[in-house]
Design a protein around this motif. Sequence first.
Motif, short mmCIF file in Angstrom:
data_model
loop_
_atom_site.label_atom_id
_atom_site.label_comp_id
_atom_site.label_asym_id
_atom_site.label_seq_id
_atom_site.Cartn_x
_atom_site.Cartn_y
_atom_site.Cartn_z
N ALA A 46 0.83 -1.21 0.00
CA ALA A 46 0.00 0.00 0.00
C ALA A 46 0.86 1.25 0.00
O ALA A 46 0.57 2.23 -0.71
CB ALA A 46 -0.92 -0.01 1.22
N THR A 47 1.94 1.23 0.78
CA THR A 47 2.80 2.41 0.87
C THR A 47 3.52 2.69 -0.44
O THR A 47 3.60 3.84 -0.89
CB THR A 47 3.84 2.21 2.00
N THR A 48 4.06 1.64 -1.06
CA THR A 48 4.77 1.83 -2.33
C THR A 48 3.82 2.34 -3.40
O THR A 48 4.16 3.25 -4.17
CB THR A 48 5.42 0.50 -2.78
N ALA A 49 2.61 1.78 -3.46
CA ALA A 49 1.63 2.25 -4.44
C ALA A 49 1.25 3.70 -4.17
O ALA A 49 1.19 4.52 -5.09
CB ALA A 49 0.39 1.36 -4.39
N GLY A 50 1.03 4.04 -2.89
CA GLY A 50 0.68 5.42 -2.55
C GLY A 50 1.80 6.39 -2.86
O GLY A 50 1.55 7.49 -3.37
N ALA A 51 3.03 5.99 -2.56
CA ALA A 51 4.18 6.85 -2.85
C ALA A 51 4.34 7.08 -4.35
O ALA A 51 4.66 8.19 -4.80
CB ALA A 51 5.45 6.26 -2.26
N MET A 52 4.12 6.03 -5.15
CA MET A 52 4.23 6.19 -6.60
C MET A 52 3.15 7.12 -7.13
O MET A 52 3.40 7.94 -8.03
CB MET A 52 4.13 4.82 -7.29
N VAL A 53 1.93 7.02 -6.57
CA VAL A 53 0.86 7.94 -6.99
C VAL A 53 1.24 9.38 -6.68
O VAL A 53 1.12 10.28 -7.53
CB VAL A 53 -0.47 7.57 -6.30
N LEU A 54 1.72 9.61 -5.46
CA LEU A 54 2.12 10.97 -5.07
C LEU A 54 3.31 11.45 -5.89
O LEU A 54 3.40 12.64 -6.23
CB LEU A 54 2.45 11.00 -3.58
N ALA A 55 4.23 10.53 -6.22
CA ALA A 55 5.38 10.91 -7.05
C ALA A 55 4.90 11.37 -8.43
O ALA A 55 5.40 12.37 -8.98
CB ALA A 55 6.35 9.74 -7.18
N TRP A 56 3.93 10.66 -9.01
CA TRP A 56 3.38 11.06 -10.31
C TRP A 56 2.70 12.42 -10.22
O TRP A 56 2.78 13.24 -11.14
CB TRP A 56 2.38 10.01 -10.82
N VAL A 57 2.02 12.67 -9.10
CA VAL A 57 1.37 13.97 -8.90
C VAL A 57 2.42 15.09 -8.89
O VAL A 57 2.25 16.14 -9.53
CB VAL A 57 0.55 13.99 -7.59
N LEU A 58 3.53 14.87 -8.16
CA LEU A 58 4.60 15.88 -8.12
C LEU A 58 5.21 16.10 -9.49
O LEU A 58 5.51 17.24 -9.88
CB LEU A 58 5.68 15.45 -7.12
N VAL A 59 5.40 15.02 -10.24
CA VAL A 59 5.96 15.15 -11.59
C VAL A 59 5.00 15.95 -12.47
O VAL A 59 5.42 16.84 -13.23
CB VAL A 59 6.22 13.76 -12.20
N GLY A 60 3.69 15.66 -12.37
CA GLY A 60 2.71 16.41 -13.15
C GLY A 60 2.71 17.89 -12.80
O GLY A 60 2.64 18.75 -13.69
N LEU A 61 2.82 18.20 -11.51
CA LEU A 61 2.86 19.60 -11.09
C LEU A 61 4.15 20.28 -11.56
O LEU A 61 4.13 21.46 -11.95
CB LEU A 61 2.74 19.69 -9.57
N THR A 62 5.27 19.57 -11.51
CA THR A 62 6.54 20.13 -11.96
C THR A 62 6.47 20.53 -13.43
O THR A 62 6.99 21.58 -13.83
CB THR A 62 7.69 19.12 -11.74
N ARG A 63 5.81 19.71 -14.22
CA ARG A 63 5.69 20.00 -15.65
C ARG A 63 4.65 21.09 -15.92
O ARG A 63 4.80 21.89 -16.84
CB ARG A 63 5.32 18.72 -16.40
N ALA A 64 3.58 21.13 -15.11
CA ALA A 64 2.50 22.09 -15.34
C ALA A 64 2.85 23.49 -14.86
O ALA A 64 2.50 24.48 -15.51
CB ALA A 64 1.22 21.60 -14.67
N VAL A 65 3.52 23.58 -13.71
CA VAL A 65 3.88 24.90 -13.14
C VAL A 65 5.36 24.90 -12.73
O VAL A 65 5.67 24.97 -11.54
CB VAL A 65 2.97 25.26 -11.95
N PRO A 66 6.26 24.82 -13.72
CA PRO A 66 7.69 24.74 -13.39
C PRO A 66 8.20 25.97 -12.65
O PRO A 66 9.17 25.90 -11.91
CB PRO A 66 8.36 24.61 -14.77
N GLU A 67 7.53 27.10 -12.84
CA GLU A 67 7.98 28.33 -12.17
C GLU A 67 7.74 28.29 -10.66
O GLU A 67 8.30 29.10 -9.91
CB GLU A 67 7.27 29.55 -12.77
#
Length: 427
Positions: A46-67
């Motif tokens: 559960a933790t690894t799956a949750g961490a990967m989901v949150l990691a994808w969210v951070l990657v999406g935000l980094t690309r959407a609002v890099p500033e």
Amino acid sequence: MVAGDRRLGLVAAMALVVGNMIGSGVFLLPASLAPFGWNAVAGWIATTAGAMVLAWVLVGLTRAVPEAGGPPGFVSTAFGDTAGFFVSWIYLVSIWTTVATIAVAAVSYLSNMIPALSAEAFRPALAAMALVWVLALLNGRGLRAAGNFQVVTVAIKIIPLVVVIAIAAVLLAGGMAQVMPVDAVPVTPGSVNAAATLTLWALVGFESASIAARRVRDPAVNVARATLWGTALTGVLYLLVCSAIALLLPMDVAAASPAPFATFVERYWNPTAAAFVTIFAVVSCVGALNGWTLLQSEMARDMAERGLLPRWFAATDARGTPQRALLVSTVIASVFVLMNASRSMQALFEYLLLLSTSASLWLYLACALAAWHLRVSRPLAAMGAAYAAWTLWGAGIGASGLSFILMALGLPVWLWTRSRNARAALP
């Protein structure tokens, strides 16, 4: 790896992610997880799956609002500077407690070689505080020194993980060890949740490259790769290694061991190899401590540059090191160690672990909500927010409540900072 002592390349950024995650958790958590039985395995998944989901969210935000510059900036972009301050503040608190926790874990393993370190109640805390200051001095030498040290320690710390996986494979293939029966400890949602909260400590740090994005070369590419690759690699290693130790060692032996990793190798291989594992464990903890020490100064400087802390913290030396932020953060981390010096080593580790984890979860929850608000990866954002809330609940009212109080205690700092900023803006 580093250009002009100011930028981390992909290798160093991934070493920061992996090194900050693979630290004390893999070497001490099997003792804490042993009483959970197979609930711990479910918790790891559960933790690894949750961490990967949150990691994808951070990657999406980094690309959407890099500033935005990183997770705290994402929250400010979505909800304003006040929300950005409180989330940044509690995450900074979580880094201070993480530094304290890892130092305690390193001393726990050192005490296996030097028993005098744990002979009296306050000695582990004093030794941990000394270690915190040694790593602060290393980081004071600049980003190149800290980055090179991180790469080397990551390479070293993976060796014993591979050794344990190999031992477990030989034992299982030859029928030389018995796995704990599934029904030895009933698998229940509450137990899985409690185990998942403990295991999340081992994966706290997947956001490290994103937090240090301004110090990473080509962050749009390297932060994403370092975050996703580092999280996936670490999650798989943790699942295999910690499950092997917790399920193959007798429960009472694993739960009572101050160094379960070394106990496993000694029982199923030989004492000499176990002694070397202890050395590897210390190196692993010290490497993670180095990475989190880097982050605590970078986080304080980033907050100062965004106007969330007084500009005094943003000052750097000729090598680009925020010496003031590093000094103040190290003092505060030392205070967290001393505040709980009367606890036993295992109790001190578990208490700081839960506090650090619950404090980090407020950032994860806020970033998931920010992604939803900004319409970035909304399905993953919803899953990430639910996972963060679920794990906050699993941490218990004590740790999560205290982390919330610590977040609220940032209010005077925020009011003081806003007052200073307003005076500075006057003509």
